[in-house]
Design an enzyme around this catalytic site. Structure first.
Site, PDB file in Angstrom:
ATOM      1  N   GLU A  18     -13.531  -8.217 -19.763  1.00  0.00           N
ATOM      2  CA  GLU A  18     -13.271  -7.764 -18.388  1.00  0.00           C
ATOM      3  C   GLU A  18     -14.361  -6.818 -17.876  1.00  0.00           C
ATOM      4  O   GLU A  18     -15.164  -6.294 -18.654  1.00  0.00           O
ATOM      5  CB  GLU A  18     -11.918  -7.053 -18.342  1.00  0.00           C
ATOM      6  CG  GLU A  18     -11.821  -5.890 -19.333  1.00  0.00           C
ATOM      7  CD  GLU A  18     -10.815  -4.828 -18.921  1.00  0.00           C
ATOM      8  OE1 GLU A  18     -10.837  -4.396 -17.752  1.00  0.00           O
ATOM      9  OE2 GLU A  18     -10.010  -4.426 -19.782  1.00  0.00           O
ATOM     10  N   LYS A  77     -11.486  -2.632  -7.958  1.00  0.00           N
ATOM     11  CA  LYS A  77     -10.672  -3.008  -9.113  1.00  0.00           C
ATOM     12  C   LYS A  77      -9.879  -4.250  -8.708  1.00  0.00           C
ATOM     13  O   LYS A  77      -9.099  -4.211  -7.760  1.00  0.00           O
ATOM     14  CB  LYS A  77      -9.755  -1.840  -9.470  1.00  0.00           C
ATOM     15  CG  LYS A  77      -8.844  -2.095 -10.662  1.00  0.00           C
ATOM     16  CD  LYS A  77      -8.142  -0.805 -11.071  1.00  0.00           C
ATOM     17  CE  LYS A  77      -7.020  -1.061 -12.054  1.00  0.00           C
ATOM     18  NZ  LYS A  77      -6.354   0.192 -12.474  1.00  0.00           N
ATOM     19  N   VAL A  97      -7.624  -6.784 -16.847  1.00  0.00           N
ATOM     20  CA  VAL A  97      -7.152  -7.773 -17.821  1.00  0.00           C
ATOM     21  C   VAL A  97      -6.466  -8.921 -17.071  1.00  0.00           C
ATOM     22  O   VAL A  97      -6.770 -10.103 -17.296  1.00  0.00           O
ATOM     23  CB  VAL A  97      -6.180  -7.124 -18.835  1.00  0.00           C
ATOM     24  CG1 VAL A  97      -5.523  -8.190 -19.706  1.00  0.00           C
ATOM     25  CG2 VAL A  97      -6.918  -6.111 -19.710  1.00  0.00           C
ATOM     26  N   ASP A 129       6.066   0.848 -11.076  1.00  0.00           N
ATOM     27  CA  ASP A 129       4.664   0.463 -11.184  1.00  0.00           C
ATOM     28  C   ASP A 129       4.495  -0.326 -12.478  1.00  0.00           C
ATOM     29  O   ASP A 129       4.556   0.229 -13.574  1.00  0.00           O
ATOM     30  CB  ASP A 129       3.793   1.730 -11.196  1.00  0.00           C
ATOM     31  CG  ASP A 129       2.297   1.410 -11.232  1.00  0.00           C
ATOM     32  OD1 ASP A 129       1.934   0.232 -11.413  1.00  0.00           O
ATOM     33  OD2 ASP A 129       1.504   2.362 -11.075  1.00  0.00           O
ATOM     34  N   SER A 131       2.021  -3.190 -14.338  1.00  0.00           N
ATOM     35  CA  SER A 131       0.713  -3.844 -14.242  1.00  0.00           C
ATOM     36  C   SER A 131       0.850  -5.358 -14.156  1.00  0.00           C
ATOM     37  O   SER A 131       1.676  -5.969 -14.856  1.00  0.00           O
ATOM     38  CB  SER A 131      -0.133  -3.484 -15.459  1.00  0.00           C
ATOM     39  OG  SER A 131      -1.344  -4.209 -15.422  1.00  0.00           O
ATOM     40  N   ALA A 132      -0.001  -5.957 -13.334  1.00  0.00           N
ATOM     41  CA  ALA A 132      -0.052  -7.424 -13.228  1.00  0.00           C
ATOM     42  C   ALA A 132      -0.609  -8.052 -14.500  1.00  0.00           C
ATOM     43  O   ALA A 132      -0.566  -9.275 -14.653  1.00  0.00           O
ATOM     44  CB  ALA A 132      -0.897  -7.833 -12.024  1.00  0.00           C
ATOM     45  N   ASP A 133      -1.104  -7.235 -15.427  1.00  0.00           N
ATOM     46  CA  ASP A 133      -1.538  -7.776 -16.724  1.00  0.00           C
ATOM     47  C   ASP A 133      -0.387  -8.527 -17.396  1.00  0.00           C
ATOM     48  O   ASP A 133      -0.598  -9.543 -18.058  1.00  0.00           O
ATOM     49  CB  ASP A 133      -1.989  -6.645 -17.674  1.00  0.00           C
ATOM     50  CG  ASP A 133      -3.259  -5.930 -17.219  1.00  0.00           C
ATOM     51  OD1 ASP A 133      -3.826  -6.318 -16.184  1.00  0.00           O
ATOM     52  OD2 ASP A 133      -3.655  -4.967 -17.914  1.00  0.00           O
ATOM     53  N   LYS A 150      -1.833   0.819 -23.270  1.00  0.00           N
ATOM     54  CA  LYS A 150      -2.348   2.176 -23.075  1.00  0.00           C
ATOM     55  C   LYS A 150      -1.224   3.192 -23.218  1.00  0.00           C
ATOM     56  O   LYS A 150      -0.149   3.033 -22.655  1.00  0.00           O
ATOM     57  CB  LYS A 150      -2.996   2.297 -21.702  1.00  0.00           C
ATOM     58  CG  LYS A 150      -4.394   1.710 -21.700  1.00  0.00           C
ATOM     59  CD  LYS A 150      -4.964   1.686 -20.332  1.00  0.00           C
ATOM     60  CE  LYS A 150      -4.040   0.872 -19.440  1.00  0.00           C
ATOM     61  NZ  LYS A 150      -4.569   0.701 -18.099  1.00  0.00           N
TER      62      LYS A 150
HETATM   63  N1  PSU Z   1      -7.991  -0.117 -21.093  1.00  0.00           N
HETATM   64  C1  PSU Z   1      -9.105   0.672 -21.220  1.00  0.00           C
HETATM   65  N2  PSU Z   1      -9.811   0.944 -20.100  1.00  0.00           N
HETATM   66  C2  PSU Z   1      -9.486   0.394 -18.882  1.00  0.00           C
HETATM   67  C3  PSU Z   1      -8.339  -0.470 -18.766  1.00  0.00           C
HETATM   68  C4  PSU Z   1      -7.629  -0.675 -19.902  1.00  0.00           C
HETATM   69  O1  PSU Z   1      -9.448   1.138 -22.310  1.00  0.00           O
HETATM   70  O2  PSU Z   1     -10.182   0.660 -17.916  1.00  0.00           O
HETATM   71  C5  PSU Z   1      -8.016  -1.190 -17.456  1.00  0.00           C
HETATM   72  C6  PSU Z   1      -7.841  -2.691 -17.744  1.00  0.00           C
HETATM   73  O3  PSU Z   1      -8.715  -3.395 -16.889  1.00  0.00           O
HETATM   74  C7  PSU Z   1      -6.409  -2.980 -17.387  1.00  0.00           C
HETATM   75  C8  PSU Z   1      -6.207  -1.999 -16.291  1.00  0.00           C
HETATM   76  O4  PSU Z   1      -6.192  -4.327 -16.991  1.00  0.00           O
HETATM   77  O5  PSU Z   1      -6.824  -0.814 -16.798  1.00  0.00           O
HETATM   78  C9  PSU Z   1      -4.744  -1.810 -15.958  1.00  0.00           C
HETATM   79  O6  PSU Z   1      -4.662  -1.123 -14.761  1.00  0.00           O
HETATM   80  P1  PSU Z   1      -3.266  -1.041 -13.958  1.00  0.00           P
HETATM   81  O7  PSU Z   1      -2.399  -0.184 -14.820  1.00  0.00           O
HETATM   82  O8  PSU Z   1      -3.626  -0.406 -12.641  1.00  0.00           O
HETATM   83  O9  PSU Z   1      -2.775  -2.456 -13.829  1.00  0.00           O
HETATM   84 MN    MN Z   2      -0.065  -0.559 -11.158  1.00  0.00          MN
END
Ligand code: PSU
Ligand code: MN
Length: 287
Positions: A18, A77, A97, A129, A131-133, A150
């Site tokens: 990514e 992003k 992701v 909230d 994530s769309a992951d 995370k």
């Molecule tokens: N893990 C890391 N660094 C990052 C991310 C994950 O070590 O920058 C990023 C990834 O791209 C993941 C995103 O898909 O954070 C998720 O963000 P959100 O919670 O806004 O969906």
């Molecule tokens: Mn989010």
């Protein structure tokens, strides 16, 4: 609309990487090096890296080094919902992701390596909230290697959602989900695998049975076990400063990098590269 590098088209063992972590996951100027190191580790394991991002109205699968360097400056992003808009508007788009997986689905890439996936954020009871992951893992036939989810998330809730979506969570030589910075303390994984070959065989069978994404969780080599209080400080600071939505993750990561005296930064860099390598080993086993 999509440009796939020739090397990627010609290989049976490809690992998608990514660009959000390149653009937003590390202090200014350091992300590109992390991306390049992941590519080196993928190659060393005998696979071809396909770093994915959007430039000049095109989705690129297999960015060149000068192209990757453009993600050091301002980049959007880009999750799954943002791909089309970013393309049409000609913006520089760093795929998350989920965004990267959405591209894998179109071009048929089976492996991806990253740091930690997104998931269900703490405080979802008041502010949902998610994530769309997670949704994208449920939609595409790709195996993602990460150091778990995370740790700034509600990790047990994230695992429940993955179960509900039918996504296997395989611990790589572990029964516990790693918590990104620490090797242990997470909820139990759905199963454990001992080798890249075993992970590849499980993925193959899952796909033949009509399943979609899988997560392989690899523990970081070094465990940082004193980060939780810092995470709580970071989330409180994010709340106080009105940081929301897509901005929460980069805010918290940079807060931790600063307040831990660079320890989370070093750990984060190492685990991203190690995960890319394991993804490559699984890709080779699968091919
Ligand atoms: N893990 C890391 N660094 C990052 C991310 C994950 O070590 O920058 C990023 C990834 O791209 C993941 C995103 O898909 O954070 C998720 O963000 P959100 O919670 O806004 O969906
Ligand atoms: Mn989010």
């Amino acid at each position: 609309m999509i440009r796939v590098a020739e090397e990627v088209r010609g290989s049976r063992a490809v690992v998608a990487l990514e660009t959000t972590l390149v653009a937003h996951g590390f202090p200014p100027g350091e992300g590109v090096g992390v991306g390049l190191e992941s590519e080196r580790r993928v190659r060393a394991a005998g696979a071809v890296p396909a770093t994915i991002g959007i430039l000049d109205g095109e989705i690129i699968v297999g960015l060149t080094e000068p192209e990757l360097a453009r993600f050091a400056a301002d980049a959007r992003k880009v999750g799954p919902r943002d791909l089309a808009t970013c393309l049409v508007q000609g913006a520089v788009g760093a795929t998350t992701v989920g965004g990267t997986l959405a591209v894998c689905r179109v071009v048929g890439i089976r492996l991806m390596g990253t740091g930690g996936i997104g998931g269900v954020h703490r405080g979802w009871q008041e502010h949902p909230d998610v994530s769309a992951d997670l949704g994208e893992l449920a939609r595409c036939q790709t195996l993602v290697v990460s150091a778990g989810a995370k740790s700034l998330l509600d990790v047990p809730a994230t695992i429940e959602v993955l179960e509900a979506l039918g996504v296997p969570v395989l611990g790589y030589r572990t029964d516990e989900l790693p918590l990104f910075y620490s090797t242990h303390g997470g909820p139990p994984t759905s199963a454990r695998v001992e080798s890249p070959d075993e992970a590849a065989r499980v993925a193959q069978a899952h796909w033949e049975l009509g399943g979609n994404g899988l997560l392989v969780a690899r523990a970081p080599d070094e465990s940082l076990d004193d980060i939780e209080p810092l995470i709580e400080d970071a989330l409180r600071a994010a709340g106080d400063e009105g940081v929301r939505g897509q901005d929460v993750t980069p805010f918290v990561l940079s807060f931790l990098h600063e307040r831990s005296g660079g320890r989370t930064l070093r750990a984060n860099k190492e685990l991203v590269a190690a995960n890319a390598q394991l993804a490559a080993e699984i890709a080779v086993a699968l091919s």
